[in-house]
Design a protein around this motif. Sequence first.
Motif, PDB file in Angstrom:
ATOM      1  N   VAL A 104       0.847  -1.192   0.000  1.00 38.36           N
ATOM      2  CA  VAL A 104       0.000   0.000   0.000  1.00 38.36           C
ATOM      3  C   VAL A 104       0.879   1.236   0.000  1.00 38.36           C
ATOM      4  CG1 VAL A 104      -1.808   1.291   1.202  1.00 38.36           C
ATOM      5  CG2 VAL A 104      -1.845  -1.206   1.209  1.00 38.36           C
ATOM      6  N   VAL A 105       0.764   2.052  -1.046  1.00 34.80           N
ATOM      7  CA  VAL A 105       1.489   3.312  -1.144  1.00 34.80           C
ATOM      8  C   VAL A 105       0.474   4.416  -0.858  1.00 34.80           C
ATOM      9  CG1 VAL A 105       2.827   4.850  -2.618  1.00 34.80           C
ATOM     10  CG2 VAL A 105       3.091   2.364  -2.842  1.00 34.80           C
ATOM     11  N   THR A 106       0.741   5.233   0.161  1.00 33.57           N
ATOM     12  CA  THR A 106      -0.184   6.278   0.577  1.00 33.57           C
ATOM     13  C   THR A 106       0.420   7.654   0.322  1.00 33.57           C
ATOM     14  OG1 THR A 106      -1.186   4.890   2.266  1.00 33.57           O
ATOM     15  CG2 THR A 106      -1.409   7.260   2.563  1.00 33.57           C
ATOM     16  N   CYS A 107      -0.363   8.501  -0.339  1.00 35.53           N
ATOM     17  CA  CYS A 107       0.015   9.904  -0.548  1.00 35.53           C
ATOM     18  C   CYS A 107      -1.003  10.752   0.208  1.00 35.53           C
ATOM     19  CB  CYS A 107      -0.035  10.265  -2.032  1.00 35.53           C
ATOM     20  SG  CYS A 107       1.084   9.307  -3.073  1.00 35.53           S
ATOM     21  N   ALA A 108      -0.543  11.829   0.851  1.00 33.59           N
ATOM     22  CA  ALA A 108      -1.434  12.698   1.614  1.00 33.59           C
ATOM     23  C   ALA A 108      -0.979  14.144   1.483  1.00 33.59           C
ATOM     24  CB  ALA A 108      -1.450  12.282   3.079  1.00 33.59           C
ATOM     25  N   SER A 109      -1.954  15.068   1.454  1.00 35.29           N
ATOM     26  CA  SER A 109      -1.653  16.492   1.354  1.00 35.29           C
ATOM     27  C   SER A 109      -2.757  17.305   2.027  1.00 35.29           C
ATOM     28  CB  SER A 109      -1.562  16.923  -0.114  1.00 35.29           C
ATOM     29  OG  SER A 109      -1.463  18.336  -0.224  1.00 35.29           O
ATOM     30  N   PRO A 110      -2.390  18.398   2.708  1.00 31.24           N
ATOM     31  CA  PRO A 110      -3.405  19.286   3.288  1.00 31.24           C
ATOM     32  C   PRO A 110      -3.941  20.305   2.271  1.00 31.24           C
ATOM     33  CG  PRO A 110      -1.237  20.059   3.887  1.00 31.24           C
ATOM     34  CD  PRO A 110      -1.039  18.774   3.113  1.00 31.24           C
ATOM     35  N   ASN A 111      -3.561  20.191   1.012  1.00 31.91           N
ATOM     36  CA  ASN A 111      -3.915  21.175  -0.012  1.00 31.91           C
ATOM     37  C   ASN A 111      -5.333  20.935  -0.550  1.00 31.91           C
ATOM     38  OD1 ASN A 111      -3.800  23.218  -1.841  1.00 31.91           O
ATOM     39  ND2 ASN A 111      -1.940  22.501  -2.858  1.00 31.91           N
ATOM     40  N   LEU A 112      -6.350  21.099   0.294  1.00 34.84           N
ATOM     41  CA  LEU A 112      -7.742  20.839  -0.072  1.00 34.84           C
ATOM     42  C   LEU A 112      -8.256  21.710  -1.221  1.00 34.84           C
ATOM     43  CD1 LEU A 112      -9.317  20.347   3.484  1.00 34.84           C
ATOM     44  CD2 LEU A 112      -8.330  18.632   1.973  1.00 34.84           C
ATOM     45  N   PRO A 113      -7.878  23.000  -1.305  1.00 35.18           N
ATOM     46  CA  PRO A 113      -8.411  23.826  -2.392  1.00 35.18           C
ATOM     47  C   PRO A 113      -7.987  23.360  -3.796  1.00 35.18           C
ATOM     48  CG  PRO A 113      -7.507  25.214  -0.667  1.00 35.18           C
ATOM     49  CD  PRO A 113      -7.098  23.804  -0.357  1.00 35.18           C
ATOM     50  N   LEU A 114      -6.879  22.644  -3.899  1.00 37.37           N
ATOM     51  CA  LEU A 114      -6.399  22.167  -5.205  1.00 37.37           C
ATOM     52  C   LEU A 114      -6.551  20.643  -5.298  1.00 37.37           C
ATOM     53  CD1 LEU A 114      -3.224  24.400  -5.602  1.00 37.37           C
ATOM     54  CD2 LEU A 114      -5.445  24.679  -6.713  1.00 37.37           C
ATOM     55  N   LYS A 115      -7.737  20.174  -4.953  1.00 36.88           N
ATOM     56  CA  LYS A 115      -8.014  18.741  -4.881  1.00 36.88           C
ATOM     57  C   LYS A 115      -7.672  18.010  -6.180  1.00 36.88           C
ATOM     58  CE  LYS A 115     -11.885  15.612  -4.059  1.00 36.88           C
ATOM     59  NZ  LYS A 115     -13.298  15.544  -3.652  1.00 36.88           N
ATOM     60  N   ASP A 116      -8.202  18.468  -7.318  1.00 43.31           N
ATOM     61  CA  ASP A 116      -7.966  17.779  -8.597  1.00 43.31           C
ATOM     62  C   ASP A 116      -6.490  17.760  -8.954  1.00 43.31           C
ATOM     63  OD1 ASP A 116     -10.674  17.244  -8.883  1.00 43.31           O
ATOM     64  OD2 ASP A 116     -11.037  19.021 -10.123  1.00 43.31           O
ATOM     65  N   GLU A 117      -5.826  18.898  -8.789  1.00 41.67           N
ATOM     66  CA  GLU A 117      -4.406  18.982  -9.103  1.00 41.67           C
ATOM     67  C   GLU A 117      -3.572  18.094  -8.169  1.00 41.67           C
ATOM     68  OE1 GLU A 117      -6.489  21.509  -8.717  1.00 41.67           O
ATOM     69  OE2 GLU A 117      -6.371  22.764 -10.499  1.00 41.67           O
ATOM     70  N   THR A 118      -3.974  18.036  -6.901  1.00 41.70           N
ATOM     71  CA  THR A 118      -3.255  17.198  -5.933  1.00 41.70           C
ATOM     72  C   THR A 118      -3.399  15.731  -6.293  1.00 41.70           C
ATOM     73  OG1 THR A 118      -3.572  18.864  -4.213  1.00 41.70           O
ATOM     74  CG2 THR A 118      -3.032  16.637  -3.485  1.00 41.70           C
ATOM     75  N   TYR A 119      -4.616  15.293  -6.646  1.00 42.55           N
ATOM     76  CA  TYR A 119      -4.802  13.900  -7.053  1.00 42.55           C
ATOM     77  C   TYR A 119      -4.056  13.595  -8.356  1.00 42.55           C
ATOM     78  CZ  TYR A 119      -8.150  12.915  -3.348  1.00 42.55           C
ATOM     79  OH  TYR A 119      -8.749  12.719  -2.127  1.00 42.55           O
ATOM     80  N   ASP A 120      -3.976  14.563  -9.272  1.00 43.01           N
ATOM     81  CA  ASP A 120      -3.173  14.367 -10.493  1.00 43.01           C
ATOM     82  C   ASP A 120      -1.696  14.175 -10.133  1.00 43.01           C
ATOM     83  OD1 ASP A 120      -5.372  14.572 -12.159  1.00 43.01           O
ATOM     84  OD2 ASP A 120      -4.981  16.670 -12.713  1.00 43.01           O
ATOM     85  N   LEU A 121      -1.197  14.953  -9.160  1.00 45.44           N
ATOM     86  CA  LEU A 121       0.190  14.808  -8.698  1.00 45.44           C
ATOM     87  C   LEU A 121       0.403  13.431  -8.065  1.00 45.44           C
ATOM     88  CD1 LEU A 121       3.025  15.923  -8.091  1.00 45.44           C
ATOM     89  CD2 LEU A 121       2.070  16.865  -5.960  1.00 45.44           C
ATOM     90  N   PHE A 122      -0.524  13.015  -7.194  1.00 50.42           N
ATOM     91  CA  PHE A 122      -0.432  11.689  -6.578  1.00 50.42           C
ATOM     92  C   PHE A 122      -0.420  10.592  -7.636  1.00 50.42           C
ATOM     93  CE2 PHE A 122      -2.764  13.100  -2.414  1.00 50.42           C
ATOM     94  CZ  PHE A 122      -1.651  13.817  -2.033  1.00 50.42           C
ATOM     95  N   ASP A 123      -1.265  10.726  -8.662  1.00 49.34           N
ATOM     96  CA  ASP A 123      -1.305   9.755  -9.751  1.00 49.34           C
ATOM     97  C   ASP A 123       0.033   9.711 -10.482  1.00 49.34           C
ATOM     98  OD1 ASP A 123      -2.637   7.904 -11.666  1.00 49.34           O
ATOM     99  OD2 ASP A 123      -2.334   9.585 -13.044  1.00 49.34           O
ATOM    100  N   ALA A 124       0.606  10.889 -10.750  1.00 48.47           N
ATOM    101  CA  ALA A 124       1.902  10.937 -11.440  1.00 48.47           C
ATOM    102  C   ALA A 124       2.992  10.267 -10.601  1.00 48.47           C
ATOM    103  CB  ALA A 124       2.286  12.394 -11.736  1.00 48.47           C
ATOM    104  N   ILE A 125       2.977  10.489  -9.296  1.00 43.13           N
ATOM    105  CA  ILE A 125       3.981   9.877  -8.415  1.00 43.13           C
ATOM    106  C   ILE A 125       3.821   8.367  -8.385  1.00 43.13           C
ATOM    107  CG2 ILE A 125       4.718   9.658  -6.000  1.00 43.13           C
ATOM    108  CD1 ILE A 125       3.991  12.697  -5.730  1.00 43.13           C
ATOM    109  N   THR A 126       2.607   7.879  -8.128  1.00 40.77           N
ATOM    110  CA  THR A 126       2.410   6.435  -8.024  1.00 40.77           C
ATOM    111  C   THR A 126       2.574   5.733  -9.366  1.00 40.77           C
ATOM    112  OG1 THR A 126       0.002   6.672  -8.186  1.00 40.77           O
ATOM    113  CG2 THR A 126       0.962   6.553  -5.962  1.00 40.77           C
ATOM    114  N   SER A 127       2.405   6.447 -10.466  1.00 37.98           N
ATOM    115  CA  SER A 127       2.591   5.846 -11.802  1.00 37.98           C
ATOM    116  C   SER A 127       4.058   5.545 -12.105  1.00 37.98           C
ATOM    117  CB  SER A 127       2.006   6.749 -12.887  1.00 37.98           C
ATOM    118  OG  SER A 127       0.597   6.756 -12.782  1.00 37.98           O
ATOM    119  N   THR A 128       4.980   6.079 -11.308  1.00 41.42           N
ATOM    120  CA  THR A 128       6.405   5.784 -11.510  1.00 41.42           C
ATOM    121  C   THR A 128       6.846   4.537 -10.756  1.00 41.42           C
ATOM    122  OG1 THR A 128       7.165   7.131  -9.631  1.00 41.42           O
ATOM    123  CG2 THR A 128       6.927   8.252 -11.770  1.00 41.42           C
ATOM    124  N   PHE A 129       5.957   3.978  -9.927  1.00 37.67           N
ATOM    125  CA  PHE A 129       6.307   2.825  -9.102  1.00 37.67           C
ATOM    126  C   PHE A 129       6.516   1.579  -9.962  1.00 37.67           C
ATOM    127  CE2 PHE A 129       5.568  -0.852  -6.459  1.00 37.67           C
ATOM    128  CZ  PHE A 129       6.211  -0.521  -5.284  1.00 37.67           C
TER     129      PHE A 129
END
Length: 143
Positions: A104-129
């Motif tokens: 289980v790889v977990t990404c977390a961020s307090p950046n609630l106002p940029l929800k879509d962009e944050t999830y796109d960043l998390f997707d980009a990070i986990t896609s390199t695994f």
Amino acid sequence: MRSAREPRLTPLGCGSTGAGRSTSASGVPGKPAATSSADRGGGRGTYGSAPADRVIAYAGVPNVGRVARITGTEETALTADINVKLLTLHTMMPVPGAPRDSLVVTCASPNLPLKDETYDLFDAITSTFRFVSAQGTTVRAVR
């Protein structure tokens, strides 16, 4: 007790983890077909109520294959008297050679106002695994 068909989850990182199945999957990283916990009657997590915005889905990770993903907003203690809300993405990576195990790889961020962009960043990070053999080649799990 876990049934023989349920994957074993190994937490990596911070936050709580859970597992679920979606009714369908698009296979597109970051944009999978999904069900929310509200669609399934709200449910209860191991540590209390599931967040109202929790989404459980399948996605594709390029060097891993099909993975399960859980997104949502979770609240956690920052200090003894301060709690913070975090956007979270838990990705369950199937482990090659261990058909019942997932990393289980977990990404977390307090950046609630940029929800879509944050999830796109998390997707980009986990896609390199990827899992790498002792010989240095990428190994995919077969499920």
